[in-house]
Structures are given as structure tokens and as C-alpha cells.
Design a protein around this motif. Structure first.
Motif, PDB file in Angstrom:
ATOM      1  N   GLY A  13       0.795  -1.222   0.000  1.00 55.39           N
ATOM      2  CA  GLY A  13       0.000   0.000   0.000  1.00 55.39           C
ATOM      3  C   GLY A  13       0.826   1.269   0.000  1.00 55.39           C
ATOM      4  N   ASP A  14       0.127   2.416  -0.052  1.00 55.62           N
ATOM      5  CA  ASP A  14       0.740   3.746  -0.087  1.00 55.62           C
ATOM      6  C   ASP A  14       1.560   3.986  -1.357  1.00 55.62           C
ATOM      7  OD1 ASP A  14      -0.133   5.410   1.895  1.00 55.62           O
ATOM      8  OD2 ASP A  14       1.634   5.241   3.161  1.00 55.62           O
ATOM      9  N   ASP A  15       1.257   3.232  -2.425  1.00 59.27           N
ATOM     10  CA  ASP A  15       2.028   3.379  -3.660  1.00 59.27           C
ATOM     11  C   ASP A  15       1.574   4.572  -4.498  1.00 59.27           C
ATOM     12  OD1 ASP A  15       3.650   0.856  -3.574  1.00 59.27           O
ATOM     13  OD2 ASP A  15       1.653  -0.037  -3.554  1.00 59.27           O
ATOM     14  N   TYR A  16       0.257   4.798  -4.502  1.00 64.65           N
ATOM     15  CA  TYR A  16      -0.341   5.861  -5.320  1.00 64.65           C
ATOM     16  C   TYR A  16       0.017   5.745  -6.793  1.00 64.65           C
ATOM     17  CZ  TYR A  16      -1.655   7.063  -0.758  1.00 64.65           C
ATOM     18  OH  TYR A  16      -2.173   6.950   0.494  1.00 64.65           O
ATOM     19  N   GLU A  17       0.152   4.502  -7.252  1.00 63.00           N
ATOM     20  CA  GLU A  17       0.184   4.228  -8.689  1.00 63.00           C
ATOM     21  C   GLU A  17      -1.256   3.999  -9.156  1.00 63.00           C
ATOM     22  OE1 GLU A  17       2.694   4.635 -10.444  1.00 63.00           O
ATOM     23  OE2 GLU A  17       4.424   4.410  -9.114  1.00 63.00           O
ATOM     24  N   LEU A  18      -1.448   3.944 -10.481  1.00 57.32           N
ATOM     25  CA  LEU A  18      -2.766   3.615 -11.024  1.00 57.32           C
ATOM     26  C   LEU A  18      -2.760   2.168 -11.481  1.00 57.32           C
ATOM     27  CD1 LEU A  18      -3.586   6.798 -13.157  1.00 57.32           C
ATOM     28  CD2 LEU A  18      -4.242   6.279 -10.782  1.00 57.32           C
ATOM     29  N   CYS A  19      -3.781   1.411 -11.079  1.00 56.53           N
ATOM     30  CA  CYS A  19      -4.018   0.071 -11.604  1.00 56.53           C
ATOM     31  C   CYS A  19      -5.253   0.184 -12.489  1.00 56.53           C
ATOM     32  CB  CYS A  19      -4.241  -0.913 -10.457  1.00 56.53           C
ATOM     33  SG  CYS A  19      -4.717  -2.565 -11.019  1.00 56.53           S
ATOM     34  N   PHE A  20      -5.120  -0.244 -13.746  1.00 55.74           N
ATOM     35  CA  PHE A  20      -6.253  -0.063 -14.663  1.00 55.74           C
ATOM     36  C   PHE A  20      -6.384  -1.266 -15.590  1.00 55.74           C
ATOM     37  CE2 PHE A  20      -3.748   1.063 -18.449  1.00 55.74           C
ATOM     38  CZ  PHE A  20      -2.563   1.506 -17.887  1.00 55.74           C
ATOM     39  N   THR A  21      -7.551  -1.402 -16.182  1.00 57.51           N
ATOM     40  CA  THR A  21      -7.778  -2.479 -17.141  1.00 57.51           C
ATOM     41  C   THR A  21      -8.085  -1.857 -18.502  1.00 57.51           C
ATOM     42  OG1 THR A  21     -10.200  -2.807 -17.137  1.00 57.51           O
ATOM     43  CG2 THR A  21      -8.968  -3.636 -15.216  1.00 57.51           C
ATOM     44  N   ALA A  22      -7.692  -2.557 -19.556  1.00 56.73           N
ATOM     45  CA  ALA A  22      -7.963  -2.078 -20.918  1.00 56.73           C
ATOM     46  C   ALA A  22      -8.052  -3.281 -21.845  1.00 56.73           C
ATOM     47  CB  ALA A  22      -6.854  -1.133 -21.386  1.00 56.73           C
ATOM     48  N   ALA A  23      -8.808  -3.137 -22.924  1.00 51.74           N
ATOM     49  CA  ALA A  23      -8.954  -4.221 -23.893  1.00 51.74           C
ATOM     50  C   ALA A  23      -7.588  -4.588 -24.480  1.00 51.74           C
ATOM     51  CB  ALA A  23      -9.917  -3.803 -25.005  1.00 51.74           C
ATOM     52  N   VAL A  24      -7.415  -5.869 -24.810  1.00 56.87           N
ATOM     53  CA  VAL A  24      -6.162  -6.325 -25.425  1.00 56.87           C
ATOM     54  C   VAL A  24      -5.869  -5.518 -26.690  1.00 56.87           C
ATOM     55  CG1 VAL A  24      -5.079  -8.293 -26.582  1.00 56.87           C
ATOM     56  CG2 VAL A  24      -6.317  -8.633 -24.415  1.00 56.87           C
ATOM     57  N   ALA A  25      -6.930  -5.184 -27.445  1.00 58.05           N
ATOM     58  CA  ALA A  25      -6.754  -4.425 -28.689  1.00 58.05           C
ATOM     59  C   ALA A  25      -6.219  -3.012 -28.433  1.00 58.05           C
ATOM     60  CB  ALA A  25      -8.091  -4.341 -29.444  1.00 58.05           C
ATOM     61  N   GLN A  26      -6.221  -2.590 -27.180  1.00 57.05           N
ATOM     62  CA  GLN A  26      -5.788  -1.225 -26.848  1.00 57.05           C
ATOM     63  C   GLN A  26      -4.343  -1.174 -26.325  1.00 57.05           C
ATOM     64  OE1 GLN A  26      -7.855   0.673 -28.321  1.00 57.05           O
ATOM     65  NE2 GLN A  26      -8.823   1.837 -26.669  1.00 57.05           N
ATOM     66  N   ARG A  27      -3.595  -2.290 -26.426  1.00 55.19           N
ATOM     67  CA  ARG A  27      -2.238  -2.273 -25.863  1.00 55.19           C
ATOM     68  C   ARG A  27      -1.391  -1.139 -26.426  1.00 55.19           C
ATOM     69  NH1 ARG A  27      -0.884  -8.780 -25.493  1.00 55.19           N
ATOM     70  NH2 ARG A  27      -2.466  -9.125 -23.879  1.00 55.19           N
ATOM     71  N   ASP A  28      -1.420  -0.979 -27.755  1.00 59.89           N
ATOM     72  CA  ASP A  28      -0.621   0.100 -28.352  1.00 59.89           C
ATOM     73  C   ASP A  28      -1.158   1.457 -27.933  1.00 59.89           C
ATOM     74  OD1 ASP A  28       1.007  -1.719 -29.530  1.00 59.89           O
ATOM     75  OD2 ASP A  28       0.014  -1.644 -31.505  1.00 59.89           O
ATOM     76  N   ALA A  29      -2.482   1.563 -27.838  1.00 59.10           N
ATOM     77  CA  ALA A  29      -3.085   2.843 -27.446  1.00 59.10           C
ATOM     78  C   ALA A  29      -2.706   3.217 -26.016  1.00 59.10           C
ATOM     79  CB  ALA A  29      -4.608   2.771 -27.590  1.00 59.10           C
ATOM     80  N   VAL A  30      -2.648   2.208 -25.133  1.00 61.87           N
ATOM     81  CA  VAL A  30      -2.228   2.471 -23.748  1.00 61.87           C
ATOM     82  C   VAL A  30      -0.796   2.988 -23.741  1.00 61.87           C
ATOM     83  CG1 VAL A  30      -1.607   1.354 -21.562  1.00 61.87           C
ATOM     84  CG2 VAL A  30      -3.817   0.860 -22.635  1.00 61.87           C
ATOM     85  N   ARG A  31       0.091   2.284 -24.462  1.00 65.27           N
ATOM     86  CA  ARG A  31       1.495   2.707 -24.465  1.00 65.27           C
ATOM     87  C   ARG A  31       1.642   4.086 -25.086  1.00 65.27           C
ATOM     88  NH1 ARG A  31       2.508  -2.824 -25.587  1.00 65.27           N
ATOM     89  NH2 ARG A  31       3.115  -3.862 -23.640  1.00 65.27           N
ATOM     90  N   ALA A  32       0.875   4.339 -26.154  1.00 67.05           N
ATOM     91  CA  ALA A  32       0.959   5.655 -26.807  1.00 67.05           C
ATOM     92  C   ALA A  32       0.463   6.755 -25.875  1.00 67.05           C
ATOM     93  CB  ALA A  32       0.145   5.650 -28.102  1.00 67.05           C
TER      94      ALA A  32
END
Ligand code: ADP
Ligand code: MG
Length: 316
Positions: A255-274
Motif C-alpha cells: 500500500g501507499d504506492d499511489y500508482e494507477l491500476c487499470f484495465t484495458a482491452a487487449v486491442a488497446q495495448r498500443d493505445a495504452v502505451r501511446a
């Protein structure tokens, strides 16, 4: 110092924004949100001895009190705009309030957030902040939007703050990089904004990765599988060496990391990285959303891994 001198001290240093019609000084603040935006409101309180160790510098308390709230706005994909500050103080020391404001207002300035009001009382040291942000209608990142098949991602690295807290009392000279993650967390505001419209569900990691991902699963009616040995670690954490199981505990449930944990469609991998590539912020795929319930963590050997203790921080 009297209450009004204290408030005047705060008002004199609080920056304004064009959309603050009336800030500190009246019975309430008057704000002008843009016509086409949803208002995102969150509140978090820091209590001495619960949320920060005794002896934490006032400037660090100020920074962290705002940071944990901006982290919640980030997890919603919102842009921070305004905040209010409720201070309970054992005594009214000018030095303490000045140092507190150094930390609080430095982070506020980084994100263009205006402090527009608050409340000041005498009592045990406690700092409550309400933060207000803006998001385009329909674009907020909610906990209930994960879908089976989604990738699970996490920004940055996990475990530094938990390691710092654990080593604080008995390790002279805990690496300052670890200590900074505990005292001066970086809310992932730009990442949250960039992920709005790309990610499905999102949560900020405050109580431990597994516990917070569990909130996404419960809200979305899905399960998740996580590769616990793939969780990103900072150089400072790796440099500690030692027991791999201890590292898993810090990273997966510290805990206390204050990072974001998120989910996204597999088809969005490049979009997430971009979306995140301009930000100088790592993002790591750590698992998948599945049909079912709960979070299942596995080690590299395929064994089921469970956190020791209660699994995530709980107050009661
Ligand atoms: P009231 O009695 O009407 O509630 P207060 O005397 O509590 O008013 O506060 C006076 C003004 O100072 C208000 O605008 C309030 O928002 C602001 N204020 C009080 N405490 C703080 C604080 N800790 N930080 C920022 N603004 C504050
Ligand atoms: Mg009041």
C-alpha cells in the motif's frame, strides 16, 4: 497565533485561478466550472500515527495530504482544479503552518490547483482535504467498467513506500529514494487524464495492489489473475535484496504506492502505451480480467500466492 491569523497566513499564500470567483475569506467559496464538464469530488483525511509516522516533517504531511486526494482524481481520469483544507491542530504554531504550506502548495502549484477554503480547529493533529476535478461527460474512469479479457496494468513501480515504512524504525539510513515514495508520493494525474477514453476501469493503489484491484473486480462483477513476480519494482527496492517473499508482500499488498491500476482491452495495448509514452512513466502488464470473482495471484512457478495478514490496510 489566533485562528484568524492562521487563516490569513494561509490565504496570503494560496494561489488563485480565473475560475475562482471567490476564494478564502467568505462563508464559502464561489467557483465557476466550465459548461461542458462533470465535477469530480473526493475527500481523504490523514491522521497522525495512522497515515504518517510520528516525526514526519510538516512539509511532507502537507504534500501527502494533497497528493492522496489528487491520486483519487487521477484514478477517475479527472483534471484537478480546486481543493479545501480542514486542519485540526494541537496548537497554532506559525512555523508548523508555514512548513506545512510549503509542501501542500508546492504540489498544488504543480497541478494548478487552487486552495479555496477550509476549516481550522484545535484538536489532535489531523488533515482533511477535499479535492475537486473536472472530466468530460462519459469519460471518467470508474471501478465498475472492467471486462473479462481485459489486460490489467499498473503504472510506475510498487512496494517502495511499504518497504520504507517497514525499515524505518530499525534500519539506519533507509534509502532516501524509498523514503521519498512514502513521504512525497507522486499522484499520477497526467496518466489518469491520458487514460480516460482508453482504459476501462481504474483505481489508485493506496491500500495495496491486490486489495485495490479487488475493488475493481467486485464493482465490475469479474475476477482477475495476477503474476505476482511480474510486479514492477524500482531500482531502490531491488537494491535492498533479501527475501523474495518479503518483496512480494511489499509490492502486492503493502500500500501507499499511489500508482494507477487499470484495465484495458487487449486491442488497446498500443493505445495504452501511446497514451503514456510522453509521460516518462513506466506501465506494466501484470495480469488479466477473467470471468468469476476475486483476485488470484500466481508466482513464476505457477503456485497460488496469498498475502500474509489481512490483505490490504483496513481501519476497522
Ligand atoms: P465560518 O465560521 O463562516 O465557517 P471560518 O472562520 O471557519 O468561517 O473560515 C473563514 C474563511 O477561511 C472561510 O472562507 C474558510 O473557507 C477559510 N478557511 C478556514 N480555515 C481554512 C483552512 N485551513 N484552509 C483554507 N481556508 C480556510
Ligand atoms: Mg468554519
Amino acid at each position: 497565533m489566533r485562528e484568524f491569523d492562521l487563516i490569513a497566513r494561509i490565504r496570503d499564500r494560496a494561489a488563485l485561478r480565473d475560475d475562482v470567483v471567490l476564494g478564502i475569506g467568505d462563508d464559502a467559496a464561489l467557483l465557476q466550472p466550465p459548461a461542458q464538464a462533470q465535477l469530480v469530488v473526493t475527500m481523504d483525511t490523514l491522521n497522525a500515527g495512522v497515515h504518517f509516522p510520528p516525526g514526519t516533517a510538516p512539509a511532507d504531511i502537507g504534500w501527502k495530504a494533497l497528493a492522496v486526494n489528487l491520486s483519487d482524481l487521477a484514478a477517475m481520469g479527472a483534471r484537478p482544479a480546486w481543493c479545501t483544507l480542514s486542519l485540526s491542530l494541537p496548537d497554532a504554531s506559525a512555523d508548523w503552518i508555514d512548513a506545512f504550506l510549503d509542501g501542500f502548495l508546492a504540489l498544488a502549484a504543480q497541478h494548478g490547483v487552487a486552495l479555496v477554503g477550509g476549516d481550522t480547529t484545535r484538536g489532535p493533529l489531523s488533515v482533511g482535504v477535499t479535492a475537486h476535478g473536472l472530466v468530460a461527460p462519459g469519460r471518467a474512469l470508474r471501478r465498475d467498467a472492467a471486462q473479462p479479457g481485459d489486460d490489467v496494468w499498473v503504472t510506475g513501480s510498487l512496494g517502495d513506500a511499504a518497504a520504507a515504512l517497514a525499515l524505518l524504525d530499525h534500519t539506519p539510513g533507509v534509502s532516501s529514494a524509498l523514503r521519498l515514495r512514502l513521504d512525497r508520493p507522486t499522484p499520477r494525474v497526467a496518466a489518469g487524464e491520458a487514460l480516460a477514453g482508453v482504459a476501462h476501469a481504474c483505481v489508485d493503489v493506496s491500500d495495496g495492489l491486490l486489495a485495490d484491484l479487488g475493488h475493481i473486480c467486485a464493482a465490475s462483477g469479474v475476477g482477475a489473475t495476477i503474476a505476482v513476480d511480474d510486479l514492477p519494482a524500482s531500482d531502490a527496492l531491488r537494491a535492498l535484496g533479501g527475501d523474495a517473499e518479503q518483496h512480494r508482500q511489499w509490492q502486492a499488498s503493502g500500500g501507499d504506492d499511489y500508482e494507477l491500476c487499470f484495465t484495458a482491452a487487449v486491442a488497446q495495448r498500443d493505445a495504452v502505451r501511446a497514451a503514456l509514452s510522453p509521460l516518462d512513466l513506466a506501465c506494466t502488464r501484470i495480469g488479466s480480467i477473467v470471468d468469476g470473482t476475486g483476485v488470484l495471484a500466481r508466482t513464476r512457478d505457477g503456485d497460488r500466492w496469498q498475502p500474509g495478514g489481512a490483505g490490504g490496510y483496513r481501519h476497522f
